[in-house]
Write a protein that holds these residues in place. Structure first.
Motif, PDB file in Angstrom:
ATOM      1  N   PHE A  37       0.843  -1.216   0.084  1.00 40.11           N
ATOM      2  CA  PHE A  37       0.007   0.021  -0.074  1.00 40.11           C
ATOM      3  C   PHE A  37       0.949   1.250   0.035  1.00 40.11           C
ATOM      4  N   LYS A  38       2.006   1.073   0.594  1.00 41.65           N
ATOM      5  CA  LYS A  38       2.800   2.327   0.566  1.00 41.65           C
ATOM      6  C   LYS A  38       3.424   2.794  -0.735  1.00 41.65           C
ATOM      7  N   GLN A  39       3.703   1.583  -1.489  1.00 47.41           N
ATOM      8  CA  GLN A  39       4.034   1.962  -3.096  1.00 47.41           C
ATOM      9  C   GLN A  39       2.657   2.189  -3.800  1.00 47.41           C
ATOM     10  N   GLY A  40       1.558   1.815  -3.725  1.00 42.36           N
ATOM     11  CA  GLY A  40       0.392   2.166  -4.079  1.00 42.36           C
ATOM     12  C   GLY A  40       0.250   3.678  -4.080  1.00 42.36           C
ATOM     13  N   ALA A  41       0.343   4.186  -2.792  1.00 41.44           N
ATOM     14  CA  ALA A  41       0.350   5.628  -2.590  1.00 41.44           C
ATOM     15  C   ALA A  41       1.430   6.512  -3.349  1.00 41.44           C
ATOM     16  N   ALA A  42       2.087   5.950  -3.754  1.00 42.87           N
ATOM     17  CA  ALA A  42       3.651   6.739  -4.454  1.00 42.87           C
ATOM     18  C   ALA A  42       3.324   6.612  -5.777  1.00 42.87           C
ATOM     19  N   ILE A  43       2.284   6.335  -6.327  1.00 46.58           N
ATOM     20  CA  ILE A  43       2.107   5.995  -7.815  1.00 46.58           C
ATOM     21  C   ILE A  43       1.521   7.398  -8.579  1.00 46.58           C
ATOM     22  N   GLY A  44       0.379   7.767  -8.036  1.00 47.93           N
ATOM     23  CA  GLY A  44      -0.636   8.718  -8.842  1.00 47.93           C
ATOM     24  C   GLY A  44       0.125   9.851  -9.251  1.00 47.93           C
ATOM     25  N   ILE A  45       0.001  11.112  -8.646  1.00 45.71           N
ATOM     26  CA  ILE A  45       0.914  12.304  -9.077  1.00 45.71           C
ATOM     27  C   ILE A  45       2.397  11.830  -9.625  1.00 45.71           C
ATOM     28  N   PRO A  46       3.235  11.501  -8.988  1.00 44.34           N
ATOM     29  CA  PRO A  46       4.393  11.162  -9.491  1.00 44.34           C
ATOM     30  C   PRO A  46       4.529  10.418 -10.850  1.00 44.34           C
ATOM     31  N   TYR A  47       3.891   9.397 -11.081  1.00 45.93           N
ATOM     32  CA  TYR A  47       4.264   8.434 -12.024  1.00 45.93           C
ATOM     33  C   TYR A  47       3.235   8.826 -13.477  1.00 45.93           C
ATOM     34  N   PHE A  48       2.298   9.484 -12.742  1.00 44.59           N
ATOM     35  CA  PHE A  48       1.423  10.079 -14.247  1.00 44.59           C
ATOM     36  C   PHE A  48       1.921  11.484 -14.475  1.00 44.59           C
ATOM     37  N   THR A  49       2.418  12.194 -13.716  1.00 44.55           N
ATOM     38  CA  THR A  49       3.124  13.355 -14.002  1.00 44.55           C
ATOM     39  C   THR A  49       4.352  13.114 -14.867  1.00 44.55           C
ATOM     40  N   ALA A  50       5.195  12.079 -14.320  1.00 40.92           N
ATOM     41  CA  ALA A  50       6.375  11.677 -15.186  1.00 40.92           C
ATOM     42  C   ALA A  50       6.139  11.266 -16.736  1.00 40.92           C
ATOM     43  N   TYR A  51       5.075  10.405 -16.671  1.00 39.24           N
ATOM     44  CA  TYR A  51       4.737   9.737 -17.800  1.00 39.24           C
ATOM     45  C   TYR A  51       4.258  11.186 -18.965  1.00 39.24           C
ATOM     46  N   ARG A  52       3.550  11.775 -18.322  1.00 42.61           N
ATOM     47  CA  ARG A  52       3.094  13.138 -19.289  1.00 42.61           C
ATOM     48  C   ARG A  52       4.255  13.886 -19.766  1.00 42.61           C
ATOM     49  N   ALA A  53       5.164  14.326 -18.623  1.00 47.24           N
ATOM     50  CA  ALA A  53       6.118  15.125 -19.196  1.00 47.24           C
ATOM     51  C   ALA A  53       6.849  14.358 -20.118  1.00 47.24           C
ATOM     52  N   LEU A  54       7.250  13.052 -20.384  1.00 41.69           N
ATOM     53  CA  LEU A  54       8.072  12.506 -21.191  1.00 41.69           C
ATOM     54  C   LEU A  54       7.388  12.324 -22.441  1.00 41.69           C
ATOM     55  N   PHE A  55       6.217  11.774 -22.310  1.00 44.87           N
ATOM     56  CA  PHE A  55       5.436  11.625 -23.763  1.00 44.87           C
ATOM     57  C   PHE A  55       4.687  12.447 -24.393  1.00 44.87           C
ATOM     58  N   HIS A  56       3.737  12.948 -23.465  1.00 42.54           N
ATOM     59  CA  HIS A  56       2.920  14.286 -23.843  1.00 42.54           C
ATOM     60  C   HIS A  56       3.672  15.594 -24.246  1.00 42.54           C
ATOM     61  N   SER A  57       4.720  16.018 -23.189  1.00 39.45           N
ATOM     62  CA  SER A  57       5.117  17.407 -23.312  1.00 39.45           C
ATOM     63  C   SER A  57       6.393  17.079 -24.411  1.00 39.45           C
ATOM     64  N   ALA A  58       7.338  16.264 -23.753  1.00 40.81           N
ATOM     65  CA  ALA A  58       8.600  16.175 -24.495  1.00 40.81           C
ATOM     66  C   ALA A  58       8.579  15.583 -25.820  1.00 40.81           C
ATOM     67  N   ARG A  59       7.634  14.596 -25.641  1.00 40.30           N
ATOM     68  CA  ARG A  59       7.462  13.763 -27.060  1.00 40.30           C
ATOM     69  C   ARG A  59       8.878  12.959 -27.313  1.00 40.30           C
ATOM     70  N   VAL A  60       9.121  12.420 -26.163  1.00 40.72           N
ATOM     71  CA  VAL A  60      10.585  11.781 -26.391  1.00 40.72           C
ATOM     72  C   VAL A  60      10.662  10.444 -27.301  1.00 40.72           C
ATOM     73  N   LYS A  61      11.810  10.206 -27.719  1.00 36.43           N
ATOM     74  CA  LYS A  61      11.857   9.005 -28.844  1.00 36.43           C
ATOM     75  C   LYS A  61      13.225   8.184 -27.952  1.00 36.43           C
ATOM     76  N   ALA A  62      12.834   6.890 -28.206  1.00 41.85           N
ATOM     77  CA  ALA A  62      13.938   5.802 -27.848  1.00 41.85           C
ATOM     78  C   ALA A  62      15.360   6.109 -28.576  1.00 41.85           C
ATOM     79  N   GLY A  63      16.374   6.337 -27.657  1.00 39.16           N
ATOM     80  CA  GLY A  63      17.717   6.699 -28.353  1.00 39.16           C
ATOM     81  C   GLY A  63      17.936   8.045 -27.857  1.00 39.16           C
ATOM     82  N   GLU A  64      16.976   8.878 -27.251  1.00 40.91           N
ATOM     83  CA  GLU A  64      17.389  10.412 -27.156  1.00 40.91           C
ATOM     84  C   GLU A  64      18.048  10.277 -25.769  1.00 40.91           C
ATOM     85  N   THR A  65      18.663  11.433 -25.289  1.00 39.54           N
ATOM     86  CA  THR A  65      19.176  11.512 -23.921  1.00 39.54           C
ATOM     87  C   THR A  65      18.313  12.452 -23.166  1.00 39.54           C
TER      88      THR A  65
END
Length: 329
Positions: free
Chosen positions: A123-151
């Motif tokens: 449950f501790k790990q479950g409480a650590a998913i929400g904002i951190p992981y969804f923000t991180a995913y949005r930052a990488l793929f929606h905002s930065a549109r990262v591609k494999a191989g980029e730095t």
């Protein structure tokens, strides 16, 4: 009080202000789930910096008072409202949002903001998913549109969002650089997906980063403290590079020429602007991460509900954050 109403402990905010306005009450009526809502018995709740900005009244989102903070709970379904088919009493779940507030023994959430928590995560790990992981995913793929191989440079990589970003970026084939402010932080960043890590308290650490990446520069910087780092970030970027603003605690002066000469972009990210469809997409990717094992939240400091004011103080003013801060119920 009407008979049959169940009471619970919950943190309430009656006025905007410092951490001292967080009041633990034991006579709060347990919420009842309505249509398309579930009631969750909360075992743990994540603490996020944005909750301190909302509490202080300095954020653009101002809830009507009094309110209970907290969006990222993990626990067990206690009851379901009408028209809920995806969950039943006894299911282990985590959330990305709550209706009634997460710093409480029970929380109501809309069913589309609730997700199954696999047995392999506690449950501790479950409480650590929400904002951190969804923000991180949005930052990488929606905002930065990262591609494999980029730095990608995760600037401030040892906290909740930073470690989530490292894990996701590594899983999707990026070259991952991170920064942290302590040796412990640097080790945790390396253990969670970074290929290389730098100490952002070293005077010349940006020179070390430049040496590491060479003349090309960095494609994407995920920035947790832009009011300190943005000017340097622009100098580290590759041509066409992007800085993604995840966190900022004030203004900063930059030279626009640094962006002009490289045709670089400064892009903000706000999870509050994500649509229901966005959340479904991010959740599918993150659920796959849980199943395959690359999504594994690192827990940092833990506080009981009674110490919530201390938690809010420390998440902003503590030094050398490692892992995700949570409240335990």
């Amino acid at each position: 009080m009407a008979t049959g109403q169940k009471l619970m402990r919950a943190v309430r905010v009656f006025e905007f202000g410092g951490p001292e306005v967080l009041k633990l009450k034991s006579d709060i009526v347990q919420p009842i789930p309505k249509d398309h809502q579930v009631l969750i018995k909360v075992h743990a709740c994540g603490v996020n910096p944005v909750e301190t900005y909302i509490r202080s009244g300095s954020h653009s989102r101002k809830p009507s008072l009094p309110y209970t903070p907290g969006s990222d709970v993990a626990g067990v379904i206690e009851a379901v409202g009408n028209n809920v088919s995806a969950f039943k009493k006894g299911d282990r779940v985590f959330t990305t949002s709550t209706v009634s507030g997460g710093y409480a023994e029970y929380a109501v959430a809309a069913d589309h903001t609730v997700y199954s928590l696999p047995e392999k995560l506690d449950f501790k790990q479950g409480a650590a998913i929400g904002i951190p992981y969804f923000t991180a995913y949005r930052a990488l793929f929606h905002s930065a549109r990262v591609k494999a191989g980029e730095t990608v440079l995760v600037h401030g990589a040892s906290g909740g969002v930073g470690l989530a970003t490292c894990q996701i970026a590594r899983a999707y084939g990026l070259k991952v650089l991170g920064t942290a402010g302590t040796e412990e932080g640097k080790n945790i960043v390396l253990q969670n997906g970074a290929h290389e890590v730098f100490n952002h308290r070293d005077v010349n650490y940006t020179d070390d980063i430049k040496k590491s990446v060479g003349d090309k520069g960095i494609d994407v910087i995920i920035e947790m403290l832009s009011n300190v780092n943005l000017s340097n970030d622009l100098k580290l970027l590759s041509n066409g590079g992007r800085v993604i603003i995840v966190g900022s605690r004030g203004p900063i002066e930059i030279n626009p020429r640094d962006a002009m000469t490289k045709e670089s972009s400064i892009i903000g990210v706000s999870l509050f602007l994500a649509t229901k469809e966005d959340f479904q997409q991010y959740a599918a990717a993150l659920q796959a991460g849980m199943e395959t094992g690359w999504l594994r939240p690192v827990i940092g400091s833990q506080y009981p509900l009674e110490k919530v004011a201390q938690a809010h103080e420390n998440i902003i003013h503590g030094s050398g954050t490692t892992g995700k801060m949570i409240l335990l119920l």
